[in-house]
Write a protein that holds these residues in place. Structure first.
Motif, PDB file in Angstrom:
ATOM      1  N   THR A  28       0.816  -1.226   0.000  1.00  0.00           N
ATOM      2  CA  THR A  28       0.000   0.000   0.000  1.00  0.00           C
ATOM      3  C   THR A  28       0.846   1.271   0.000  1.00  0.00           C
ATOM      4  O   THR A  28       0.312   2.362   0.156  1.00  0.00           O
ATOM      5  CB  THR A  28      -0.925   0.016   1.226  1.00  0.00           C
ATOM      6  N   SER A  29       2.163   1.129  -0.151  1.00  0.00           N
ATOM      7  CA  SER A  29       3.050   2.293  -0.097  1.00  0.00           C
ATOM      8  C   SER A  29       2.756   3.265  -1.236  1.00  0.00           C
ATOM      9  O   SER A  29       2.514   2.877  -2.370  1.00  0.00           O
ATOM     10  CB  SER A  29       4.515   1.833  -0.169  1.00  0.00           C
ATOM     11  N   LYS A  30       2.802   4.557  -0.894  1.00  0.00           N
ATOM     12  CA  LYS A  30       2.606   5.619  -1.876  1.00  0.00           C
ATOM     13  C   LYS A  30       3.904   6.368  -2.161  1.00  0.00           C
ATOM     14  O   LYS A  30       3.877   7.493  -2.658  1.00  0.00           O
ATOM     15  CB  LYS A  30       1.549   6.610  -1.366  1.00  0.00           C
ATOM     16  N   GLY A  31       5.021   5.749  -1.819  1.00  0.00           N
ATOM     17  CA  GLY A  31       6.300   6.395  -2.059  1.00  0.00           C
ATOM     18  C   GLY A  31       6.902   7.018  -0.828  1.00  0.00           C
ATOM     19  O   GLY A  31       7.830   7.834  -0.920  1.00  0.00           O
ATOM     20  N   THR A  42      13.558   1.877  -8.954  1.00  0.00           N
ATOM     21  CA  THR A  42      12.342   2.456  -8.391  1.00  0.00           C
ATOM     22  C   THR A  42      12.489   3.943  -8.108  1.00  0.00           C
ATOM     23  O   THR A  42      11.484   4.639  -7.970  1.00  0.00           O
ATOM     24  CB  THR A  42      11.943   1.718  -7.093  1.00  0.00           C
ATOM     25  N   GLU A  46       8.528   5.774 -11.484  1.00  0.00           N
ATOM     26  CA  GLU A  46       7.370   5.575 -10.608  1.00  0.00           C
ATOM     27  C   GLU A  46       6.633   4.299 -10.982  1.00  0.00           C
ATOM     28  O   GLU A  46       6.129   3.579 -10.123  1.00  0.00           O
ATOM     29  CB  GLU A  46       6.442   6.777 -10.712  1.00  0.00           C
ATOM     30  N   ARG A  47       6.601   4.011 -12.262  1.00  0.00           N
ATOM     31  CA  ARG A  47       5.959   2.776 -12.727  1.00  0.00           C
ATOM     32  C   ARG A  47       6.678   1.553 -12.166  1.00  0.00           C
ATOM     33  O   ARG A  47       6.033   0.600 -11.701  1.00  0.00           O
ATOM     34  CB  ARG A  47       5.988   2.765 -14.253  1.00  0.00           C
ATOM     35  N   ARG A  49       8.436   1.468  -9.426  1.00  0.00           N
ATOM     36  CA  ARG A  49       8.220   1.433  -7.974  1.00  0.00           C
ATOM     37  C   ARG A  49       6.881   0.774  -7.640  1.00  0.00           C
ATOM     38  O   ARG A  49       6.799  -0.072  -6.747  1.00  0.00           O
ATOM     39  CB  ARG A  49       8.253   2.852  -7.404  1.00  0.00           C
ATOM     40  N   ARG A  50       5.836   1.159  -8.351  1.00  0.00           N
ATOM     41  CA  ARG A  50       4.502   0.602  -8.065  1.00  0.00           C
ATOM     42  C   ARG A  50       4.465  -0.903  -8.315  1.00  0.00           C
ATOM     43  O   ARG A  50       3.971  -1.665  -7.473  1.00  0.00           O
ATOM     44  CB  ARG A  50       3.442   1.304  -8.923  1.00  0.00           C
ATOM     45  N   LYS A  51       4.976  -1.324  -9.460  1.00  0.00           N
ATOM     46  CA  LYS A  51       4.915  -2.752  -9.801  1.00  0.00           C
ATOM     47  C   LYS A  51       5.809  -3.580  -8.871  1.00  0.00           C
ATOM     48  O   LYS A  51       5.416  -4.681  -8.430  1.00  0.00           O
ATOM     49  CB  LYS A  51       5.350  -2.952 -11.258  1.00  0.00           C
ATOM     50  N   ASN A  53       6.699  -2.836  -5.784  1.00  0.00           N
ATOM     51  CA  ASN A  53       6.067  -2.878  -4.466  1.00  0.00           C
ATOM     52  C   ASN A  53       4.929  -3.888  -4.419  1.00  0.00           C
ATOM     53  O   ASN A  53       4.714  -4.552  -3.403  1.00  0.00           O
ATOM     54  CB  ASN A  53       5.539  -1.495  -4.093  1.00  0.00           C
ATOM     55  N   ARG A  54       4.207  -4.003  -5.511  1.00  0.00           N
ATOM     56  CA  ARG A  54       3.110  -4.969  -5.554  1.00  0.00           C
ATOM     57  C   ARG A  54       3.645  -6.400  -5.438  1.00  0.00           C
ATOM     58  O   ARG A  54       3.157  -7.194  -4.627  1.00  0.00           O
ATOM     59  CB  ARG A  54       2.327  -4.807  -6.859  1.00  0.00           C
TER      60      ARG A  54
END
Length: 247
Positions: A28-31, A42, A46-47, A49-51, A53-54
């Motif tokens: 659930t991290s937003k950075g 990451t 940003e792309r 980082r999101r993937k 983290n998932r």
């Protein structure tokens, strides 16, 4: 249920719960600073980082659930193996995901007019050589029968191989860039810290080989040496992270 089984179940329960919480925060991290799967890719995308983290969050949660569910059935060495395999596999998948997403994003952009600043990798060759020597000593003791070939000792010796691989990875900026700017200080500090831990493992196995029936005083001394090595490794890691600018 005896005391050992209860301790094993509690170990799996608390460590599993911790991993589930950590995985949820990563997922659930937003950075936020210090939360989530952070490597060089990451920070650049940003792309990515999101993937990453998932993948990292889901893998960490599944590892925690596995520890909780398997703790009544597996010995401590088995639980430790599940922990290493789960987190190790998660790190590899998250890294590959971040690398792939970063490269896909770069392919979708126009090439820059001037090349960016080249980042030189820190030289960790001497640490790799030292760890190879320590790992060789450990496996030589096991293969010659100087120490018992039980799963626990084999697992402890295998940690040295993991540290060796991790040391090679930290020398690559886009793998181990935990701060937005990379100067290599933190990578060198972590390589030094992992070499200390590898040396400690080899020393413990050597003591087991030389003194199969060690006295309580020697056991206490080895415990103090182990704690000292761990604290020194943590100190080196933290100070190098501070010097790198990750604080």
């Amino acid at each position: 249920m005896n005391g050992y089984e209860l301790l094993r179940i509690l170990y799996g329960l608390f460590l599993g719960a911790f991993l589930i919480i950590a995985g949820t925060l990563t997922l659930t991290s937003k950075g936020e600073l210090g939360i989530g799967f952070r490597i060089g890719y990451t920070y650049l995308s940003e792309r990515a980082r999101r993937k990453a983290n998932r993948v990292s969050g889901i893998g960490t949660i599944l590892t925690g659930l596995a520890l909780i569910l398997l703790s009544p059935f597996l010995p401590m060495a088995g639980l430790f193996a599940v922990l290493l395999l789960g987190l190790g596999g998660t790190l590899v998948l998250a890294y590959l995901t971040a690398k792939r997403e970063y490269e896909l994003e770069e392919l979708s952009k126009e090439a820059p007019k001037k090349p960016g600043r080249s980042i030189e990798s820190p030289r960790v060759g001497k640490y790799l050589i030292l760890q190879l020597m320590f790992t060789g000593v450990s496996f030589a003791l096991i293969l010659t029968g100087e120490v018992p070939r039980d799963p626990g000792i084999l697992l402890v010796a295998s940690i040295q191989l993991f540290l060796l691989a991790l040391t090679a990875l930290v020398s690559r900026p886009l793998v181990f860039q935990l701060a937005p700017k990379f100067r290599g200080k933190m990578a060198l500090g972590f390589a030094r810290a992992m070499t200390v831990v590898s040396a400690m493992v080899a020393l413990q196995l050597a003591v087991v080989a030389l003194s199969p029936k060690a006295s309580p005083l020697l056991l206490i001394l080895m415990l103090l040496v182990s704690l000292g090595a761990v604290f020194y490794a943590a100190f080196v890691s933290l100070t190098s992270a501070y010097e790198e600018g990750y604080y």
